[in-house]
Design a protein around this motif. Structure first.
Motif, mmCIF file in Angstrom:
data_model
loop_
_atom_site.group_PDB
_atom_site.id
_atom_site.type_symbol
_atom_site.label_atom_id
_atom_site.label_comp_id
_atom_site.label_asym_id
_atom_site.label_seq_id
_atom_site.Cartn_x
_atom_site.Cartn_y
_atom_site.Cartn_z
ATOM 1 N N CYS A 64 73.553 -35.961 48.653
ATOM 2 C CA CYS A 64 73.762 -36.654 49.928
ATOM 3 C C CYS A 64 72.852 -37.868 50.127
ATOM 4 O O CYS A 64 72.984 -38.580 51.122
ATOM 5 C CB CYS A 64 73.629 -35.710 51.125
ATOM 6 N N TRP A 65 71.938 -38.139 49.201
ATOM 7 C CA TRP A 65 71.119 -39.352 49.231
ATOM 8 C C TRP A 65 71.839 -40.475 48.493
ATOM 9 O O TRP A 65 72.633 -40.211 47.592
ATOM 10 C CB TRP A 65 69.801 -39.127 48.493
ATOM 11 N N HIS A 66 71.528 -41.727 48.833
ATOM 12 C CA HIS A 66 71.892 -42.813 47.936
ATOM 13 C C HIS A 66 71.188 -42.519 46.615
ATOM 14 O O HIS A 66 69.982 -42.246 46.595
ATOM 15 C CB HIS A 66 71.415 -44.166 48.490
ATOM 16 N N TYR A 79 67.243 -41.747 45.875
ATOM 17 C CA TYR A 79 66.804 -40.414 45.450
ATOM 18 C C TYR A 79 65.850 -40.529 44.262
ATOM 19 O O TYR A 79 64.816 -39.857 44.208
ATOM 20 C CB TYR A 79 68.014 -39.556 45.075
ATOM 21 N N LEU A 80 66.192 -41.393 43.320
ATOM 22 C CA LEU A 80 65.331 -41.614 42.164
ATOM 23 C C LEU A 80 63.979 -42.190 42.573
ATOM 24 O O LEU A 80 62.933 -41.800 42.037
ATOM 25 C CB LEU A 80 66.014 -42.560 41.173
ATOM 26 N N GLU A 81 64.008 -43.104 43.513
ATOM 27 C CA GLU A 81 62.761 -43.728 43.982
ATOM 28 C C GLU A 81 61.837 -42.718 44.659
ATOM 29 O O GLU A 81 60.618 -42.759 44.480
ATOM 30 C CB GLU A 81 63.067 -44.861 44.965
ATOM 31 N N LYS A 82 62.414 -41.805 45.436
ATOM 32 C CA LYS A 82 61.622 -40.881 46.252
ATOM 33 C C LYS A 82 61.278 -39.577 45.536
ATOM 34 O O LYS A 82 60.457 -38.798 46.021
ATOM 35 C CB LYS A 82 62.364 -40.562 47.560
ATOM 36 N N HIS A 83 61.933 -39.309 44.395
ATOM 37 C CA HIS A 83 61.667 -38.072 43.659
ATOM 38 C C HIS A 83 61.165 -38.431 42.264
ATOM 39 O O HIS A 83 61.941 -38.582 41.316
ATOM 40 C CB HIS A 83 62.930 -37.214 43.571
ATOM 41 N N SER A 84 59.866 -38.569 42.158
ATOM 42 C CA SER A 84 59.269 -39.000 40.886
ATOM 43 C C SER A 84 59.286 -37.907 39.827
ATOM 44 O O SER A 84 59.306 -38.186 38.634
ATOM 45 C CB SER A 84 57.825 -39.456 41.125
ATOM 46 N N SER A 103 72.027 -41.277 65.551
ATOM 47 C CA SER A 103 70.762 -40.529 65.559
ATOM 48 C C SER A 103 70.278 -40.147 64.154
ATOM 49 O O SER A 103 69.180 -39.601 64.019
ATOM 50 C CB SER A 103 70.912 -39.256 66.400
ATOM 51 N N ILE A 104 71.081 -40.431 63.121
ATOM 52 C CA ILE A 104 70.694 -40.009 61.762
ATOM 53 C C ILE A 104 70.604 -41.182 60.790
ATOM 54 O O ILE A 104 70.517 -40.980 59.584
ATOM 55 C CB ILE A 104 71.683 -38.957 61.200
ATOM 56 N N ARG A 105 70.590 -42.388 61.305
ATOM 57 C CA ARG A 105 70.612 -43.571 60.434
ATOM 58 C C ARG A 105 69.430 -43.634 59.477
ATOM 59 O O ARG A 105 69.548 -44.160 58.373
ATOM 60 C CB ARG A 105 70.659 -44.845 61.285
ATOM 61 N N ASP A 106 68.289 -43.108 59.885
ATOM 62 C CA ASP A 106 67.087 -43.205 59.057
ATOM 63 C C ASP A 106 66.768 -41.904 58.316
ATOM 64 O O ASP A 106 65.661 -41.737 57.810
ATOM 65 C CB ASP A 106 65.887 -43.608 59.920
ATOM 66 N N VAL A 107 67.733 -40.993 58.269
ATOM 67 C CA VAL A 107 67.524 -39.716 57.570
ATOM 68 C C VAL A 107 68.134 -39.832 56.175
ATOM 69 O O VAL A 107 69.358 -39.944 56.044
ATOM 70 C CB VAL A 107 68.182 -38.551 58.339
ATOM 71 N N PRO A 108 67.331 -39.806 55.116
ATOM 72 C CA PRO A 108 67.823 -40.075 53.749
ATOM 73 C C PRO A 108 68.974 -39.200 53.288
ATOM 74 O O PRO A 108 69.926 -39.690 52.679
ATOM 75 C CB PRO A 108 66.580 -39.858 52.881
#
Length: 290
Positions: free
Chosen positions: A18-20, A24-29, A231-236
């Motif tokens: 459900c992430w771009h 997802y790659l950037e945030k999950h090292s 309300s969820i625009r900033d939820v990855p």
């Protein structure tokens, strides 16, 4: 060599859990080997499907986030062991609004990320997925979790379908597909219960047909989705939900018109809402008579 961020399809249309996918790659090292394999297959499948790369000459260098003009890195696989939901499947799922999805497009219904607060039911998503295939098998199984490496002793539902002449288990919880032979050989696939759509009889067959029957209520749900989206625009992990909502509106312009009528009726008061409901009911009856 071309950077993955230079491919619009990867930046905008491709997701993982459900992430771009690139976010997802950037945030999950630290990725598990399974996640790494699934992400690579998802990226390559999308680029080949969109005819943006030549799979016979180019490969994916995930470490450096680029496509290289050689076959020395991850190469395209027509039948990968694990992959995200393919783009072609999402396109087919956007075309169907079903009774079991509450009348919204299946792709939007499936884009909901699993919740840690409430139990996420996968029976309905699995049924919705089966609607675009000629046949399917529903399983309840005990298995070894591919991600947590623990035995799951509570029966978990999967739906098995045929893709490119290969059987795949669709996991609507993690939004991935697994080659059936691979999953069954590696994750202790113990069947508790199974049923094949083509073998359903009488009452169960009728119930299944009712569940996958077409029902379009997207127009009246659009205003409520709009309130949620804001309300969820900033939820990855809500990125796919947001994307599918806007994409589905392109597929259903009439639903967008109905949404505007509905909003006007609500703003007009109880009498206008009642008039709107009667009009919609009348249109529904006329369409059934046709």
């Amino acid at each position: 060599m071309k950077c993955l961020f230079d491919y619009d399809v990867l930046v905008e249309e491709v997701f993982y859990k459900c992430w771009h996918i690139l976010e997802y790659l950037e945030k999950h090292s630290s990725l598990s080997e399974l996640d790494k394999e699934a992400i690579q297959a998802t990226i390559m499948d999308a680029l080949v499907y969109k005819k943006l790369i030549n799979p016979e000459k180019e490969s994916l260098d995930l470490e450096h986030l680029c496509i290289r003009n050689d076959l020395n890195h991850y190469t395209y696989k027509k039948n990968p062991n694990v992959c995200g939901i393919p783009l072609w499947m999402k396109e087919e799922l956007r075309k169907k609004c079903l009774h079991i999805t509450g009348g919204v497009p299946v792709s939007l219904f499936l884009a909901k990320p699993p919740s840690k607060i409430s139990r996420y039911c996968v029976y309905d998503p699995n049924t919705a997925i089966s609607s675009i295939f000629k046949d399917a098998t529903f399983y309840d199984v005990f298995y070894q979790s591919p991600t947590r490496n623990v035995r799951i002793e509570e029966a978990r539902p999967f739906v098995e379908v045929e893709i490119e002449r290969e059987l795949y288990l669709v996991d609507s919880l993690t939004k991935r597909i697994f080659k059936s032979s691979y999953f069954k050989e590696n994750y202790g696939f113990e069947v508790v219960n199974q049923v094949r759509v083509s073998e359903l009889k009488r009452k169960k067959k009728g119930l299944y047909q009712e569940h996958i029957s077409e029902r379009n209520s997207f127009g009246t749900t659009i205003p409520f989705y709009e309130m949620t989206i804001s309300s969820i625009r900033d939820v990855p992990n809500q990125a796919e939900m947001i994307y599918e909502f806007h994409k589905c509106k392109e597929y259903y312009p009439q639903a967008c018109e109905e949404a505007e009528e509905f909003k006007k009726a609500v703003n007009g008061g109880v009498a206008d809402v009642i008039a709107y409901a009667k009009k919609k009911k009348g249109n529904h009856i006329k369409s059934r008579k046709r």
